[in-house]
Every structure is written in structure tokens, then in C-alpha cells.
Design an enzyme around this catalytic site. Structure first.
Site, PDB file in Angstrom:
ATOM      1  N   HIS A 131       0.830  -1.200   0.000  1.00 28.58           N
ATOM      2  CA  HIS A 131       0.000   0.000   0.000  1.00 28.58           C
ATOM      3  C   HIS A 131       0.869   1.256   0.000  1.00 28.58           C
ATOM      4  O   HIS A 131       0.570   2.228  -0.712  1.00 28.58           O
ATOM      5  CB  HIS A 131      -0.927   0.004   1.219  1.00 28.58           C
ATOM      6  CG  HIS A 131      -2.129  -0.872   1.076  1.00 28.58           C
ATOM      7  ND1 HIS A 131      -2.056  -2.245   1.040  1.00 28.58           N
ATOM      8  CD2 HIS A 131      -3.448  -0.561   0.953  1.00 28.58           C
ATOM      9  CE1 HIS A 131      -3.269  -2.751   0.921  1.00 28.58           C
ATOM     10  NE2 HIS A 131      -4.136  -1.752   0.853  1.00 28.58           N
ATOM     11  N   HIS A 158       1.687  -3.667   9.225  1.00 29.76           N
ATOM     12  CA  HIS A 158       3.103  -3.566   8.914  1.00 29.76           C
ATOM     13  C   HIS A 158       3.856  -2.905  10.055  1.00 29.76           C
ATOM     14  O   HIS A 158       3.270  -2.194  10.877  1.00 29.76           O
ATOM     15  CB  HIS A 158       3.332  -2.752   7.632  1.00 29.76           C
ATOM     16  CG  HIS A 158       2.785  -3.379   6.402  1.00 29.76           C
ATOM     17  ND1 HIS A 158       3.461  -4.343   5.688  1.00 29.76           N
ATOM     18  CD2 HIS A 158       1.607  -3.190   5.750  1.00 29.76           C
ATOM     19  CE1 HIS A 158       2.732  -4.715   4.645  1.00 29.76           C
ATOM     20  NE2 HIS A 158       1.601  -4.025   4.664  1.00 29.76           N
TER      21      HIS A 158
END
Length: 258
Positions: A178, A220
Site C-alpha cells: 500500500h 506492517h
């Protein structure tokens, strides 16, 4: 005439010299030298020295210590910033909004939207821009998948695996796809679309919010996002270098022309 005292001193000196000579002659074989005076070879003493590489392992380098410390800080800070990782987290009520932002940076909506635009546009200039955007998105998906497959860093332990449309390599964390896509699309849009200043600011804010949301959702670690931003920034340079045009890729433009 010598005095009696001097004679006695001479006799003592003579007898002392004879005694010293006798003691030296009657002494046995020479004693071995002490360890402080003589060093025996390492093999003779039976002691095997450690190989150099083993000694190196016992003394880690400064770079190794620094990297281990940075990794520990990264894991600690990422866990503290994962405030939307679950419904019971500190900002658990904002998790639905973070998931909407997650979908806005997902690869599938961007690829499908670009293909839809290519299919319905009649402008050659728009077709060229959209075709290169599609090339950029596909390159991004490929590079992120390759790096994830090579590094194989697991996702944070506090992550909840409820992501939107995942594939096999999405079980790995490094880098953030992303964040890579957000940086790539942001540079592409600012370079090739004519937008007013407020809209340009919104595009930059969108890229930053998408990147930050990856850590807040627990998807993440911070280093995954930072490397993803750098990778996306670099991939845009590749797209610019390999820019597709009717002169360089006539078959692709003929495919989308009607």
C-alpha cells in the site's frame, strides 16, 4: 708486613671461591626453563587455538549491534502505534475507517479503475496516460511480490488477518504494498494530471494517510512502510524511463483504440 686481619680475609675469599666452584660442579643437569622464559609451540602444549571466525562470532561488529537495536526499536514502536489493530485497541472504534482507507490503496481497485478508464476513453492523450498508469500498477504489484517472496518477513504479531483480497505473498510484511502504491500513484498523478493546488494537497495527504494507516492497523512495521515509500518513489522513475507511447508501443495502443 700484612696484618693478621688481611690474611684472614684472603683465606675467606679463597675458600668462598672454592666452595662456589664445587657447588657449580656438583650441580645436576640443568633444570628446564620456566614458562615465563620459554614458550612452547601451541601444538606441543595440546591447546588448539580458536579459529578466527569463531573469535569473530564472540565479538559482534558494531554494525550488527546497531541493526539489532534498530530492529528492536522498530518492533516496539510499531506495536505501540498499532492503535487500531483490533476492536479492543486504544482507537478500536476508528478501525472501520482505517479499513476504508486500506481499500482505497489496494491494488485491485486501482487496476480495475484504470482498465475501465482505458476502455471508455476516446482521447489519445488520456489513453496514453492511463496505459502508462496501468503499466506502473502492474510493475508495482510484481516488484512488491518479488521482494516479499525474497525477504519473507512475517507480519506483526498483533495483526488481525482480515485484509481485503489477499494472495499467497500477502502473508509477508516487507515491504508495504500500500505504501509503495501510494508513493507511486502520488508522483504519477502530480506529474501527469493538471490539478488545482487543493487537489494536489489532497493527493499528498491521501498517500501519507494510507501509509500511516498500515502501522495503525497493525498490518506492517514502520520499516516496511518506509521502504515501501522509497520503492514506490523509485518505481516511478522506471515508469518515466520506459514511458509507453504510440511510437514505442503501437500494438498496445491499437489494442485499446476503437
Amino acid at each position: 708486613m700484612p696484618s693478621p686481619r688481611s690474611g684472614r680475609e684472603q683465606r675467606r675469599a679463597g675458600s668462598g671461591g672454592r666452595l662456589e666452584f664445587l657447588s657449580l660442579s656438583q650441580r645436576g643437569p640443568a633444570a628446564p626453563d620456566s614458562p615465563s622464559r620459554r614458550r612452547e609451540p601451541a601444538g606441543a602444549a595440546g591447546a588448539v587455538p580458536l579459529p578466527e571466525e569463531d573469535c569473530m562470532k564472540l565479538n559482534p561488529s558494531f554494525v550488527g549491534i546497531a541493526l539489532s537495536s534498530l530492529l528492536a526499536i522498530d518492533l516496539w514502536a510499531s506495536k505501540r502505534l498499532g492503535v487500531c489493530a483490533g476492536e479492543g485497541s486504544a482507537w478500536g472504534s476508528a478501525r472501520p475507517l482505517m479499513k476504508v482507507i486500506e481499500v482505497s490503496g489496494h491494488g485491485i481497485p486501482w487496476v480495475l479503475g484504470t482498465v475501465y478508464g482505458l476502455w471508455h476513453t476516446d482521447s489519445p492523450a488520456a489513453r496514453e496516460v492511463l496505459l502508462n498508469l496501468l503499466f506502473a500498477l502492474l510493475l508495482d504489484l510484481l516488484m512488491v511480490a518479488v521482494v516479499k517472496g525474497l525477504v519473507k518477513r512475517p507480519r506483526p504479531t498483533h495483526n488481525k488477518m482480515d485484509m481485503f483480497v489477499t494472495i499467497s505473498v500477502d502473508k509477508y510484511s516487507f515491504p508495504s504494498g500500500h505504501a509503495t502504491r501510494a508513493a507511486l500513484v502520488c508522483r504519477f498523478v502530480l506529474r501527469h494530471l493538471v490539478l488545482a493546488v487543493p487537489l494536489r494537497v489532497l493527493v499528498v495527504l491521501w498517500a501519507l494517510i494510507v501509509s500511516v494507516s498500515r502501522v495503525m492497523l497493525g498490518r506492517h512495521n514502520m520499516t516496511d512502510v518506509l521502504f515501501g515509500l522509497l520503492l514506490g518513489y523509485a518505481l516511478y522513475g522506471v515508469v518515466e524511463h520506459c514511458w509507453l507511447s504510440p511510437a514505442t508501443a503501437p500494438a498496445l495502443f491499437a489494442l485499446w483504440s476503437r
